[in-house]
Design a protein around this motif. Structure first.
Motif, PDB file in Angstrom:
ATOM      1  N   LYS A 206       0.837  -1.203   0.000  1.00 31.38           N
ATOM      2  CA  LYS A 206       0.000   0.000   0.000  1.00 31.38           C
ATOM      3  C   LYS A 206       0.871   1.251   0.000  1.00 31.38           C
ATOM      4  N   ASN A 207       2.063   1.124  -0.578  1.00 29.99           N
ATOM      5  CA  ASN A 207       2.983   2.255  -0.736  1.00 29.99           C
ATOM      6  C   ASN A 207       3.327   2.903   0.602  1.00 29.99           C
ATOM      7  N   ALA A 208       3.566   2.083   1.622  1.00 30.15           N
ATOM      8  CA  ALA A 208       3.918   2.623   2.936  1.00 30.15           C
ATOM      9  C   ALA A 208       5.230   3.404   2.835  1.00 30.15           C
ATOM     10  N   ASP A 209       5.225   4.587   3.430  1.00 31.07           N
ATOM     11  CA  ASP A 209       6.408   5.439   3.398  1.00 31.07           C
ATOM     12  C   ASP A 209       6.443   6.262   4.680  1.00 31.07           C
ATOM     13  N   PRO A 210       7.609   6.359   5.337  1.00 34.02           N
ATOM     14  CA  PRO A 210       7.684   7.120   6.593  1.00 34.02           C
ATOM     15  C   PRO A 210       7.200   8.562   6.467  1.00 34.02           C
ATOM     16  N   LYS A 211       7.253   9.139   5.281  1.00 38.53           N
ATOM     17  CA  LYS A 211       6.832  10.533   5.118  1.00 38.53           C
ATOM     18  C   LYS A 211       5.379  10.734   5.512  1.00 38.53           C
ATOM     19  N   TRP A 212       4.530   9.728   5.236  1.00 37.71           N
ATOM     20  CA  TRP A 212       3.129   9.874   5.660  1.00 37.71           C
ATOM     21  C   TRP A 212       2.763   8.910   6.780  1.00 37.71           C
ATOM     22  N   LEU A 213       3.619   7.905   7.050  1.00 31.24           N
ATOM     23  CA  LEU A 213       3.348   7.018   8.183  1.00 31.24           C
ATOM     24  C   LEU A 213       3.537   7.737   9.523  1.00 31.24           C
ATOM     25  N   ILE A 214       4.563   8.575   9.618  1.00 31.09           N
ATOM     26  CA  ILE A 214       4.825   9.272  10.886  1.00 31.09           C
ATOM     27  C   ILE A 214       3.665  10.198  11.262  1.00 31.09           C
ATOM     28  N   PRO A 215       3.161  11.056  10.351  1.00 31.30           N
ATOM     29  CA  PRO A 215       1.989  11.863  10.718  1.00 31.30           C
ATOM     30  C   PRO A 215       0.769  11.011  11.075  1.00 31.30           C
TER      31      PRO A 215
END
Length: 630
Positions: free
Chosen positions: A479-488
């Motif tokens: 699901k295109n997990a990426d820390p840029k939007w996972l952290i928020p």
């Protein structure tokens, strides 16, 4: 400075009410030369505007007559944005014009329109109403404005913001052009200036706002809270200040219903105000506040516009206002008529920037702290119990007789303990709260918690393995997990900030991440209460083997391997040109050389530009190692 003489009947009313000196806006409208002029007045809420325009209209309405005489078509019309404000204006004008025998009628939405029509038919002198209901009575022929001498627009900026421009223009167009128009607004924006230019005649501009002391009687505070602790922070704020009356603002009707129900459950005498309520319910709620049966009012912005509640000492922004005007309007419900008040903003860490921007735009400074804690409130309760005022009050003979009987039958310790128990029984219990961003000590100092675990790390300081617990969420690289939007996302769902998040490991079907042990409990509670469409559960730390397997599973640099262990080419090819099976690479095709390229290679090509190496020809002044100086 005492009130200047306006009219004998109004002078007596002011004296009976205890009005000794005019407020700045009242003094401004009563200056010599303003008695027959149109007025464009900017004054902040709670400045005495209603009495101001009541006094300003008196010379035009009464002149030298002692009373009004028989009623007929209205002589004055006051327009307010909300029914509560309209009813308050009517009450103020009734006592102000009582000795002048004024007949005052109200026309507001939510009330019985037939009763209003009958009152207008009997004859009136002053009409107070809201734009929509006034237009409706004009359309039905119940309201005749042909004899109008004074028109007052109270809080004109609010009416324009609420979309009443067309109704206001329709109403003012029905009145005689030679009338006086008094326009009161908190600010004179472009829309207000346009309205004034069209419907006022050479108006006197009065600025009664003291920008250096705007809301000077209000103390602003901002409490840092976890996003899932708004209710608890509201409870602790109410318990900490123990104000006689308090107002709590929410953004939506659902929030009002939910928060007011929570306060009732905890033992607070509270009422609610929202746009969905009928007029009867709203009137009963306000009356409960005024007579002391309720102590807290939970309301939306629209429902609380123009409210003037006596002794309102505390305003709580349970949800942040939408803009600067809403902040000042909400806060302006307290600190009125020279009394002190407190305005508290509950600020989740994710909304701090917005809160700081609102305060800066409003030109006010707030004291930033954590919300009052359980222990702090208990200490404050103890101090209140020992307040000397309780022991200085006069005691009746009957109370003293009971006290002596208690002393004869019980020890002083038993009596005092029973008193403390009875008093605390009447008080709602405070809640346990955590400060998400408390002020920390020196640069590298790490404070230890009571249980020996490490306290919150500094931003940028890596969490140690013994300071974290692992969680997982059902979002991975699929699901295109990426820390840029996972952290928020983790911050929003779990009520934490970035320093409390450690490592993040992304797998094809899930993501595992670290949370500081100091915030584990609050994180679990916030996740359980969250309505986000993501599932977060406790997890074990990922093992090196699982991380290595995840690194190559479905990796972009290669697809699935063949049974023989060789990686196939991304694109399958047909058979080789020379024959044979397989999906090997296609044969390399040599591009033909262009004629000028052949010539450059010395092969005698025809035509084209030669790219052969030319002999070096130095420019004038050049020598080996660079150019000559000078």
């Amino acid at each position: 400075m005492p009130f200047p003489a306006v009219h004998p009947a109004l002078d007596r009313a002011l004296a009976n009410k205890g009005y000794a000196e005019p407020t700045p806006v009242q003094a401004a409208v009563l200056e010599e030369g303003h008695a027959t002029r149109d007025l464009l007045v900017s004054a902040q809420t709670g400045s005495g505007k209603t009495v101001a325009f009541g006094l300003a209209a008196a010379p035009t309405l009464l002149g030298d007559r002692p009373t009004f005489g028989p009623g007929g078509a209205p002589l004055a019309l006051a327009i307010a944005p909300t029914r509560e404000l309209a009813l308050q204006v009517a009450e103020e004008l009734r006592w102000l014009y009582a000795d002048a025998d004024a007949k005052i009628a109200t026309c507001v939405g939510g009330m019985d329109a037939r009763r209003e029509a009958r009152a207008l038919g009997f004859g009136v002198h002053i009409v107070v109403g809201t734009p929509g209901r006034l237009k409706d009575h004009i359309d039905r022929g119940n309201l005749d404005l042909s004899q109008l001498k004074v028109a007052v627009l109270d809080e004109a900026d609010e009416m324009l913001d609420m979309g009443f421009r067309e109704d206001l223009e329709f109403i003012l167009d029905q009145a005689p052009a030679e009338r006086r128009t008094l326009l009161f607004s908190a600010t004179i924006a472009r829309d207000i200036a346009t309205l004034a230019k069209r419907y006022q005649n050479d108006a006197v501009r009065i600025d009664a706002t003291d920008k250096s002391r705007q809301h000077a009687d209000i103390e602003y505070r901002a409490y840092r809270i976890q996003p899932n602790e708004i209710e608890h922070a509201t409870v602790n704020t109410l318990r900490w200040f123990e104000a006689g009356r308090a107002m709590v603002f929410c953004s939506t009707r659902d929030s009002v219903r939910h928060l007011q129900s929570s306060l009732l459950e905890r033992g607070f005498a509270s009422v609610s105000l929202s746009g969905e309520m009928g007029q009867r319910e709203r009137t009963e709620a306000l009356q409960a506040l005024r007579d002391g049966r309720a102590r807290v009012c939970v309301a939306t912005d629209v429902a609380a516009r123009g409210l003037d509640l006596p002794d309102l000492g505390l305003v709580i922004h349970a949800e942040l206002p939408v803009n600067r005007a809403a902040l000042l309007h909400r806060s302006g419900r307290t600190g009125r008529a020279g009394k002190k008040g407190v305005s508290v903003m509950l600020v989740p860490h994710s909304r701090r920037r917005k809160a700081e921007r609102l305060l800066a735009e409003a030109g006010v400074e707030a004291q930033w702290t954590g919300a009052p804690t359980f222990d702090e409130i208990r200490k404050a309760d103890d101090a209140r119990l020992l307040d000397p005022v309780h022991f200085e009050a006069e005691v009746s003979d009957e109370d003293m007789a009971v006290a002596k009987r208690m002393i004869a039958e019980r020890t002083p310790d038993e009596i005092a303990a029973a008193l403390v128990r009875l008093l605390r029984k009447e008080q709602p219990a405070p809640e346990e709260l955590s400060d998400p961003a408390a002020d920390r000590p020196g640069k590298r100092e790490r404070v230890r918690a009571d249980d020996g675990t490490a306290a919150q790390p500094w931003p940028g300081e890596r969490l140690q393995p013994d300071e974290v617990v692992w969680f997982r969420m059902d979002i991975g690289r699929n699901k295109n997990a990426d820390p840029k939007w996972l952290i928020p996302l983790i911050c929003r769902v779990g009520g934490v900030s970035k320093p409390q998040i450690g490592s993040i490991r992304t797998f094809p079907e899930e993501t595992r991440f670290e949370i500081a042990k100091t915030h584990e409990k609050a994180f679990r509670e916030a996740v359980a209460a969250s309505s986000e469409d993501v599932r977060i559960t406790p997890s074990e730390a990922p093992t090196p083997g699982s991380m290595k397997a995840a690194k190559f599973a479905g990796h972009k640099s290669g697809g699935p391997r063949r049974d023989d262990g060789e990686r196939p080419f991304k694109k399958p090819y047909a058979k080789r040109a020379e024959g044979g099976e397989g999906d090997a690479r296609p044969p390399f095709k040599k591009k033909p050389w262009a004629p000028h390229a052949d010539k450059a290679r010395g092969e005698g090509g025809e035509g084209g530009k030669s790219f052969a190496k030319k002999p070096f020809k130095p420019k004038p002044g050049f020598k080996k190692g660079g150019f000559k100086k000078g």
